[in-house]
Design an enzyme around this catalytic site. Structure first.
Site, PDB file in Angstrom:
ATOM      1  N   ASP A 154       1.630   4.463   2.091  1.00  0.00           N
ATOM      2  CA  ASP A 154       1.379   4.897   3.459  1.00  0.00           C
ATOM      3  C   ASP A 154       0.425   6.094   3.422  1.00  0.00           C
ATOM      4  O   ASP A 154       0.121   6.629   2.349  1.00  0.00           O
ATOM      5  CB  ASP A 154       2.710   5.265   4.126  1.00  0.00           C
ATOM      6  CG  ASP A 154       2.655   5.161   5.637  1.00  0.00           C
ATOM      7  OD1 ASP A 154       2.101   4.172   6.139  1.00  0.00           O
ATOM      8  OD2 ASP A 154       3.172   6.061   6.307  1.00  0.00           O
TER       9      ASP A 154
ATOM     10  N   ASP B  42       0.849  -1.193   0.000  1.00  0.00           N
ATOM     11  CA  ASP B  42       0.000   0.000   0.000  1.00  0.00           C
ATOM     12  C   ASP B  42       0.880   1.238   0.000  1.00  0.00           C
ATOM     13  O   ASP B  42       2.065   1.172   0.309  1.00  0.00           O
ATOM     14  CB  ASP B  42      -0.896   0.015   1.243  1.00  0.00           C
ATOM     15  CG  ASP B  42      -0.065  -0.023   2.521  1.00  0.00           C
ATOM     16  OD1 ASP B  42       0.302   1.061   3.017  1.00  0.00           O
ATOM     17  OD2 ASP B  42       0.233  -1.132   3.020  1.00  0.00           O
TER      18      ASP B  42
END
Length: 293
Positions: A214, A212
């Protein structure tokens, strides 16, 4: 690693990676360590005729949170099992736009922001200071890059991995701070693991698998476990393919590591022999027995 030692690859599996495909002669076995219990039993097997030892860092089923992993026991158990090279596979968040989810980063530097972990095998009675200037073995990094050729993996060589304590994800202010420091990815598990591998004179490399962005990213201001798990599964498939390719490359290595990982303790122990604690010397038998005997 001496010239007569057969290389043995130890694989530390991170979030989403709890087994290795293609192993033969598989045995799960408990390995005792004077530093406590490792995260799980160790999986011993062979791949393409080369010995492999696998340890799921969080335990099978992901039972152990980052701060409660017994990193010392994990590294000590791998060393006691004959491992010479350690490949760490870790889920991370990205701190850069050009490192999107699904990217594999062959890390070469760490920033350690953990604070609740035992970070050294050494303590009062036997004091040692190892160099961490270059914490990753370039030989292993070279092998990983070669192993990725032909695989459907976006891979980047080099990067700074900031290791946070967790288990919570970053605040926006923290995420922006780490970006300002020039860090590339963020995770919760590779420290003190890399420091302990260096103390144990093991060659060590990290493949940081981005799950992902952040929370700094305008489209990813809240990281959810569901989002992470979906990418984890895709990354785990790539990681297993990577391991299948890298094992023959590392297993065929002959002679000592040219980067000197296997002699990290040569000038590190500062405590005079007559002042060393015999009980601690015994605990260090696998990690540092070469220089303490």
């Amino acid at each position: 690693m001496s010239r007569t030692t057969t290389p043995v690859l130890g694989v530390l599996g991170g979030s989403g990676l709890y087994q290795i495909d293609g192993l033969s002669d598989v045995t799960w076995r408990k390995v005792s360590s004077p530093f406590g219990d490792p995260s799980d039993e160790l999986c011993f097997g062979t791949l393409h005729g080369h010995r492999v030892v696998f340890l799921p860092r969080h335990g099978r089923g992901h039972r152990i949170p980052p701060s409660e992993i017994n990193f010392r026991a994990n590294i000590d158990a791998l060393k006691r099992s004959g491992v010479t090279d350690v490949l760490s596979l870790s889920a991370v968040g990205s701190l850069r736009e050009d490192l999107p989810p699904g990217t594999f980063v062959v890390v070469d530097q760490f920033v350690d922001r953990t604070f609740a972990r035992q970070k050294s095998f050494f303590s009062t009675g036997v004091v040692a200071h190892v160099s961490m200037a270059r914490p990753v073995c370039p030989r292993l990094g070279d092998a990983v890059m070669t192993a990725c050729e032909g695989l459907d993996i976006s891979v980047r060589r080099g990067g700074k991995y900031l290791v946070m304590e967790g288990p919570q994800f970053s605040s926006l202010a923290e995420s922006e701070l780490y970006r300002s420091w020039g860090c590339d990815v963020i995770g919760m598990t590779n420290m003190p693991e890399a420091k302990l591998a260096r103390e144990a004179e093991l060659c060590y490399a990290t493949v940081a698998m981005v799950t992902d962005f952040d929370c700094w990213h305008p489209d990813h201001d809240a990281v959810s476990v569901d989002q992470v798990v979906a990418v984890l599964q895709r990354n785990a498939d790539g990681a297993r393919a990577l391991v299948r390719n890298v094992v023959p490359l590392l297993g065929g290595h002959q002679g000592p590591c040219r980067h000197g990982c296997q002699t990290a303790l040569d000038s590190a122990v500062i405590t005079a022999p007559e002042a060393r604690d015999p009980a601690l010397v015994e605990r260090l038998s696998a990690v540092a027995g070469r220089v303490l005997r």
